[in-house]
Scaffold this motif. Structure first.
Motif, PDB file in Angstrom:
ATOM      1  N   GLU A 187       0.828  -1.208   0.000  1.00 46.82           N
ATOM      2  CA  GLU A 187       0.000   0.000   0.000  1.00 46.82           C
ATOM      3  C   GLU A 187       0.862   1.256   0.000  1.00 46.82           C
ATOM      4  O   GLU A 187       0.534   2.233  -0.688  1.00 46.82           O
ATOM      5  CB  GLU A 187      -0.924  -0.007   1.218  1.00 46.82           C
ATOM      6  CG  GLU A 187      -2.053  -1.015   1.133  1.00 46.82           C
ATOM      7  CD  GLU A 187      -2.975  -0.938   2.337  1.00 46.82           C
ATOM      8  OE1 GLU A 187      -3.239   0.180   2.806  1.00 46.82           O
ATOM      9  OE2 GLU A 187      -3.424  -1.996   2.807  1.00 46.82           O
ATOM     10  N   THR A 188       1.948   1.232   0.756  1.00 47.15           N
ATOM     11  CA  THR A 188       2.823   2.400   0.813  1.00 47.15           C
ATOM     12  C   THR A 188       3.455   2.687  -0.544  1.00 47.15           C
ATOM     13  O   THR A 188       3.492   3.835  -1.001  1.00 47.15           O
ATOM     14  CB  THR A 188       3.929   2.190   1.864  1.00 47.15           C
ATOM     15  OG1 THR A 188       3.324   2.031   3.157  1.00 47.15           O
ATOM     16  CG2 THR A 188       4.875   3.381   1.905  1.00 47.15           C
ATOM     17  N   VAL A 189       3.966   1.650  -1.200  1.00 51.01           N
ATOM     18  CA  VAL A 189       4.553   1.823  -2.534  1.00 51.01           C
ATOM     19  C   VAL A 189       3.514   2.373  -3.496  1.00 51.01           C
ATOM     20  O   VAL A 189       3.781   3.307  -4.262  1.00 51.01           O
ATOM     21  CB  VAL A 189       5.121   0.487  -3.062  1.00 51.01           C
ATOM     22  CG1 VAL A 189       5.516   0.618  -4.535  1.00 51.01           C
ATOM     23  CG2 VAL A 189       6.322   0.042  -2.237  1.00 51.01           C
ATOM     24  N   ASP A 196       1.171   7.743 -11.364  1.00 49.22           N
ATOM     25  CA  ASP A 196       1.254   7.758 -12.832  1.00 49.22           C
ATOM     26  C   ASP A 196       0.689   6.488 -13.461  1.00 49.22           C
ATOM     27  O   ASP A 196       0.621   6.373 -14.696  1.00 49.22           O
ATOM     28  CB  ASP A 196       2.698   7.958 -13.296  1.00 49.22           C
ATOM     29  CG  ASP A 196       3.638   6.854 -12.821  1.00 49.22           C
ATOM     30  OD1 ASP A 196       3.159   5.924 -12.129  1.00 49.22           O
ATOM     31  OD2 ASP A 196       4.832   6.913 -13.137  1.00 49.22           O
ATOM     32  N   GLY A 197       0.296   5.526 -12.637  1.00 49.18           N
ATOM     33  CA  GLY A 197      -0.289   4.299 -13.152  1.00 49.18           C
ATOM     34  C   GLY A 197       0.700   3.265 -13.645  1.00 49.18           C
ATOM     35  O   GLY A 197       0.310   2.192 -14.108  1.00 49.18           O
ATOM     36  N   LYS A 198       1.992   3.544 -13.541  1.00 51.08           N
ATOM     37  CA  LYS A 198       3.011   2.602 -14.012  1.00 51.08           C
ATOM     38  C   LYS A 198       3.506   1.686 -12.897  1.00 51.08           C
ATOM     39  O   LYS A 198       3.913   0.551 -13.162  1.00 51.08           O
ATOM     40  CB  LYS A 198       4.187   3.366 -14.617  1.00 51.08           C
ATOM     41  CG  LYS A 198       3.850   4.133 -15.895  1.00 51.08           C
ATOM     42  CD  LYS A 198       5.077   4.839 -16.447  1.00 51.08           C
ATOM     43  CE  LYS A 198       4.748   5.592 -17.734  1.00 51.08           C
ATOM     44  NZ  LYS A 198       5.935   6.301 -18.282  1.00 51.08           N
ATOM     45  N   VAL A 199       3.489   2.182 -11.674  1.00 53.27           N
ATOM     46  CA  VAL A 199       3.962   1.407 -10.528  1.00 53.27           C
ATOM     47  C   VAL A 199       2.763   0.988  -9.690  1.00 53.27           C
ATOM     48  O   VAL A 199       1.836   1.779  -9.475  1.00 53.27           O
ATOM     49  CB  VAL A 199       4.951   2.226  -9.675  1.00 53.27           C
ATOM     50  CG1 VAL A 199       5.288   1.482  -8.378  1.00 53.27           C
ATOM     51  CG2 VAL A 199       6.223   2.508 -10.460  1.00 53.27           C
ATOM     52  N   HIS A 200       2.806  -0.251  -9.226  1.00 49.54           N
ATOM     53  CA  HIS A 200       1.748  -0.766  -8.365  1.00 49.54           C
ATOM     54  C   HIS A 200       2.367  -1.451  -7.156  1.00 49.54           C
ATOM     55  O   HIS A 200       3.501  -1.925  -7.207  1.00 49.54           O
ATOM     56  CB  HIS A 200       0.855  -1.736  -9.130  1.00 49.54           C
ATOM     57  CG  HIS A 200       0.223  -1.134 -10.341  1.00 49.54           C
ATOM     58  ND1 HIS A 200      -0.819  -0.240 -10.276  1.00 49.54           N
ATOM     59  CD2 HIS A 200       0.516  -1.280 -11.660  1.00 49.54           C
ATOM     60  CE1 HIS A 200      -1.159   0.145 -11.498  1.00 49.54           C
ATOM     61  NE2 HIS A 200      -0.363  -0.469 -12.359  1.00 49.54           N
ATOM     62  N   GLY A 201       1.594  -1.493  -6.092  1.00 48.34           N
ATOM     63  CA  GLY A 201       2.121  -2.063  -4.856  1.00 48.34           C
ATOM     64  C   GLY A 201       2.429  -3.533  -4.955  1.00 48.34           C
ATOM     65  O   GLY A 201       3.469  -4.004  -4.503  1.00 48.34           O
TER      66      GLY A 201
END
Length: 429
Positions: A187-189, A196-201
């Motif tokens: 959740e923190t990540v 930007d929608g490129k990184v997900h937890g």
């Protein structure tokens, strides 16, 4: 009645419709190697089949053996999707190779059909017999007799991206120690870096029965729970800690932490996002560590339960001698060599594969990377579930397990109890 005995099961246990005739043909050979035409005195060529999923490891072992032994092994690699029906057809036609490997989860089907030679005494004579991967040995044992050796080992673990952790304000050297911490870190990540929608937890295969099994069940085992009874005939997936594991992943999905494609991920690409640097923390096969980008800083941790503990799904392949072989001694010469120090260290560990022996977890190659030592140590702590109808129940996309898992994570959790009954019904057919 022993539920693991072929005499105590219906013909319906046969994997992918393996015919009774195939079983009779295999058992009719006597299973003792008494009719073998030649001994391992030299110059024999024995045949071996493996599925494409373990091609690299099998080829390395065969190449090393052939280069140092008078007997030779001729390896045939069969597409993974075609492997089980190919075994069934060969058994029915009495054309099994001298040796064949199989996904460890399906080995009970083959032993119950009499397709493997009894190698109990041969294994018992090995000086390191007690160090052979215990889950693989367990699933290759029927009525107290042993039929297979571990061939390849694949474990489920948690990977975390240290660079993403640092950017998100997390300690890059401290991965999750509980499933709750896993969720918090994911959740923190996602909160810090996912705008930007490129990184997900995190990410998981939400439409893949085998993915759920491989990555969710270790959290149950780590919490001292079980997913089935020991006989593999009753499902326990409607009770804690399984329901708590489902709830944690359900919450992650509801918050958008898992990424938009997790719900529809069917398996082929579920491990492809982490190497791109797009995922903070997620369960992964241990075998993917060696193929990660060299410049990616990756932490590895055992899969934990909601409040701690550690476990893993011990997957991979087992290998045995077919019960129709005429070259049992030559086949054993090769098989016993594959679990020797030479093969396990200089062939398997040297190429970053997990050794099939727990006493070699800290070998000279693994010792170069503490992550690999940790991964290797999990072989003795993990589990491989036993069920004669495992494939039909848990791996089949149309099977009852996938329906239960998807309702538990994405749909109506109230349906889990009824769907769990469907799993038990499938296991008992």
């Amino acid at each position: 009645m022993n539920p693991r005995s072929p005499r105590g099961r219906k013909a319906g246990i046969a994997l992918l419709g393996l015919l009774t005739a195939a079983s009779a043909a295999a058992c009719g050979a006597g299973g003792s190697g008494a009719t073998e035409a030649a001994k391992s005195t030299g110059g024999l060529t024995i045949t071996m089949w493996t599925r494409a999923a373990t091609q690299a490891q099998s080829e390395r072992l065969v190449k090393a053996y052939n280069s140092s032994h008078k007997n030779q092994v001729k390896l045939t690699v069969i597409p993974t999707d075609n492997y089980q029906p190919r075994i069934a057809a060969a058994a029915g036609a009495k054309q099994l190779p001298d040796i064949f490997a199989a996904d460890v989860i399906f080995v009970p089907n083959y032993t119950s059909q009499g397709l493997f030679l009894d190698i109990t005494d041969r294994i018992g004579a090995l000086p390191y017999k007690d160090s052979l991967a215990p889950s693989h040995i367990k699933l290759g044992t029927l009525d107290g007799r042993s039929y297979t050796l571990p061939h390849t080992i694949d474990l489920s673990v948690w990977f975390w991206n240290k660079d993403l952790y640092e950017k998100a304000g997390l300690d890059p050297e401290k991965g999750p120690g509980t499933l709750k911490e896993f969720a918090e870190q994911a959740e923190t990540v996602d909160e810090k870096l996912g705008k930007d929608g490129k990184v997900h937890g995190t990410f998981f295969g939400g439409n893949c029965g085998g993915c759920y099994v491989f990555t969710f069940w270790p959290s149950v085992w780590a919490a001292n729970g079980q997913v089935m009874n020991p006989e593999g005939t009753a499902s326990l997936n409607d009770r804690a800690p399984m329901t708590e594991v489902f709830a944690i992943y359900r919450d992650l999905y509801a918050k958008g932490v898992t990424g938009p494609t997790a719900k529809e991920e069917q398996g082929p690409t579920w491990t492809g996002f982490f190497p791109k640097g797009e995922i903070g923390v997620m369960p992964m096969p241990s075998t993917t560590l060696g193929s990660m980008p060299e410049d990616m800083k990756i932490g590895v941790a055992p899969i934990a339960g909601p409040d701690g503990g550690e476990s893993t799904f011990v997957g991979g392949d087992s290998v045995g001698i077919s019960s129709t072989t005429e070259n049992a001694d030559a086949a054993w010469e090769f098989l016993s060599w594959t679990v020797s120090d030479e093969a396990q260290v200089e062939v398997m560990a040297k190429n970053k594969d997990v050794p099939a022996r727990t006493d070699l977890s800290g070998n000279k190659y693994s010792a170069e990377d503490p992550r690999v030592v940790m991964i290797n140590s999990l072989v003795a702590k993990g589990q491989t579930p036993y069920a004669l109808r495992f494939g039909q129940t848990f791996n089949d996309p149309q099977g009852p397990w996938l329906r239960l898992a998807r309702e538990a994570v994405f749909g109506d959790a109230g349906k889990v109890a009824g769907l769990n009954a469907d799993i038990t019904k499938s296991l008992q057919q």
